[in-house]
Design a protein around this motif. Sequence first.
Motif, PDB file in Angstrom:
ATOM      1  N   LEU A   1       0.812  -1.212   0.000  1.00  0.00           N
ATOM      2  CA  LEU A   1       0.000   0.000   0.000  1.00  0.00           C
ATOM      3  C   LEU A   1       0.850   1.269   0.000  1.00  0.00           C
ATOM      4  CD1 LEU A   1      -3.064  -0.705   2.342  1.00  0.00           C
ATOM      5  CD2 LEU A   1      -3.032  -0.407  -0.137  1.00  0.00           C
ATOM      6  N   ALA A   2       1.865   1.302   0.850  1.00  0.00           N
ATOM      7  CA  ALA A   2       2.725   2.485   0.911  1.00  0.00           C
ATOM      8  C   ALA A   2       3.436   2.701  -0.422  1.00  0.00           C
ATOM      9  CB  ALA A   2       3.741   2.348   2.044  1.00  0.00           C
ATOM     10  N   PHE A   3       3.931   1.601  -1.013  1.00  0.00           N
ATOM     11  CA  PHE A   3       4.640   1.709  -2.277  1.00  0.00           C
ATOM     12  C   PHE A   3       3.687   2.096  -3.404  1.00  0.00           C
ATOM     13  CE2 PHE A   3       6.600  -0.262  -6.093  1.00  0.00           C
ATOM     14  CZ  PHE A   3       7.727   0.528  -6.129  1.00  0.00           C
ATOM     15  N   ALA A   4       2.473   1.549  -3.387  1.00  0.00           N
ATOM     16  CA  ALA A   4       1.481   1.923  -4.400  1.00  0.00           C
ATOM     17  C   ALA A   4       1.170   3.411  -4.331  1.00  0.00           C
ATOM     18  CB  ALA A   4       0.204   1.098  -4.210  1.00  0.00           C
ATOM     19  N   MET A   5       1.095   3.945  -3.109  1.00  0.00           N
ATOM     20  CA  MET A   5       0.854   5.380  -2.955  1.00  0.00           C
ATOM     21  C   MET A   5       2.025   6.181  -3.501  1.00  0.00           C
ATOM     22  SD  MET A   5      -1.347   7.556  -2.007  1.00  0.00           S
ATOM     23  CE  MET A   5      -1.609   9.222  -1.414  1.00  0.00           C
TER      24      MET A   5
ATOM     25  N   PHE B   1      -1.430  -2.836  -8.039  1.00  0.00           N
ATOM     26  CA  PHE B   1      -0.343  -3.125  -7.113  1.00  0.00           C
ATOM     27  C   PHE B   1      -0.749  -4.080  -5.988  1.00  0.00           C
ATOM     28  CE2 PHE B   1       3.347   0.020  -7.737  1.00  0.00           C
ATOM     29  CZ  PHE B   1       3.240  -0.095  -9.110  1.00  0.00           C
ATOM     30  N   PRO B   2      -1.974  -4.003  -5.427  1.00  0.00           N
ATOM     31  CA  PRO B   2      -2.361  -5.006  -4.424  1.00  0.00           C
ATOM     32  C   PRO B   2      -2.321  -6.438  -4.949  1.00  0.00           C
ATOM     33  CG  PRO B   2      -3.818  -3.120  -4.310  1.00  0.00           C
ATOM     34  CD  PRO B   2      -2.985  -2.936  -5.534  1.00  0.00           C
ATOM     35  N   PHE B   3      -2.645  -6.641  -6.222  1.00  0.00           N
ATOM     36  CA  PHE B   3      -2.585  -7.993  -6.785  1.00  0.00           C
ATOM     37  C   PHE B   3      -1.147  -8.491  -6.835  1.00  0.00           C
ATOM     38  CE2 PHE B   3      -6.831  -6.873  -8.050  1.00  0.00           C
ATOM     39  CZ  PHE B   3      -7.510  -8.083  -8.063  1.00  0.00           C
ATOM     40  N   TYR B   4      -0.207  -7.603  -7.177  1.00  0.00           N
ATOM     41  CA  TYR B   4       1.196  -8.009  -7.168  1.00  0.00           C
ATOM     42  C   TYR B   4       1.688  -8.271  -5.740  1.00  0.00           C
ATOM     43  CZ  TYR B   4       1.851  -7.254 -12.130  1.00  0.00           C
ATOM     44  OH  TYR B   4       1.784  -7.369 -13.499  1.00  0.00           O
TER      45      TYR B   4
END
Length: 443
Positions: A58-62, A312-315
């Motif tokens: 989550l942090a990286f997706a943001m 990104f959550p799927f990865y």
Amino acid sequence: MLRGITSFFDRLIQRYLPDAFLFAVILTLVVFGLGVFFTGSSPVQMVQFWGDGFWDLLAFAMQMSLIVVTGYILANTPFVKSILQKLSTLARTPRQAILLVSFVAAIACLINYGFGLVVGALLAIHVARRVPNVDYRLLMASAYSGFLLWHGGFSGSIPLTIASEDHFLSESIGSIPITDTLFSGMNLFIVLVLLLTLPLLNLWLLKSNGDLSKNNLDFIKDDSDEEQLAATTSDLTPAERLENSKIISLFIGLLGLSFIVYHFVQSGFDLNINIVNFIFLFLGIVFHKTPRNFLNSVNDAVKNAGGIIIQFPFYAGIMGMMVASGLSEQMSTWFVNVSTEFTFPLFAFISAGIVNFFVPSGGGQWAVQAPIMIPAAMDLGVSTAKTAMAVAWGDAWTNMIQPFWALPLLAIAGLKVKDIMGFCVIILIWSFIPISFALLFLN
């Protein structure tokens, strides 16, 4: 022959590669099946591993969403537009356009991977406006090809991690300075060869690809005449006066820029992803001059981040299954078992390239593979610094055919992953040669 090879991969990708979201879904199902059949994990356990890891990025997706948003905001300020437009004047023909974008994107990615992705895409758009008969898809593939160099540059997560004093393997290998990794003869050779040959390779691909019909006219149209209407001072409410206040933007912008100066004074040239976003954000605030202009640009920018937010959550779930089931460990161990002292760096590179397809994060991949690769390297008498860079280059190598990192660039470009991936396959094949040569014969 080159025309035939390029056309083959382009047609193959265009026909069979689904949207990036469906690619992540299919990859999820593949890893789920591999985990059940090869690790002894039950379907219920694999579901648990998937769900437990689903929100780990989550942090990286943001961060990556903000790279797209803040990069778009900054690029649409009059000041930055003028710079990119002046830089784009260096290209007057399709050949010059490919060479310029390839070289600038590669240099930018050596400085910082997030910075390079955004700069490459934005420059490509401005170049395409000036040279509209260039193949837009290949131009964006050329911009993305620079990302191949990121793990050999100043933001490479693996060499920077092992250079710190408190990394998780410090008790066994100590701290390895970047003079032994980033500035080793082996790494400098790879970087220099790729920096010089990728623009030429992309130029070669231009000669082999005559289809200009898929240029994205909506994104390359010249918008230099589109200006935000300035609000008049008459008949404005107090709230509207604040929204159009240049003083507020200047004050908050200078506050942010002051922190950036403080950061570099205290930490040196630490251009991490958060600082890149910080710079883009506050320069965007200053250069847009008023909060209203800035917010109008934000509203346009967020439309480009949807793919990153949802994929990104799927990865992260895929990474959860790979690590918790032991599948990534099995892949790495198999390559270790077939290696000798001479071939170990090459097999470490190839194994990292395969694992990266399922764990597309340099730091995350190092956490998975280092506990296997480093002890094996020490047992075989192979340099731990060279082993670390072999894993780093494997991580960078298969990014050329892994949509994960292409998402920010594609969001800015307005393209789908299949639009550039046929060209990226050729880049992947070529880059294997200098990287594998250096890993086998150089130190």
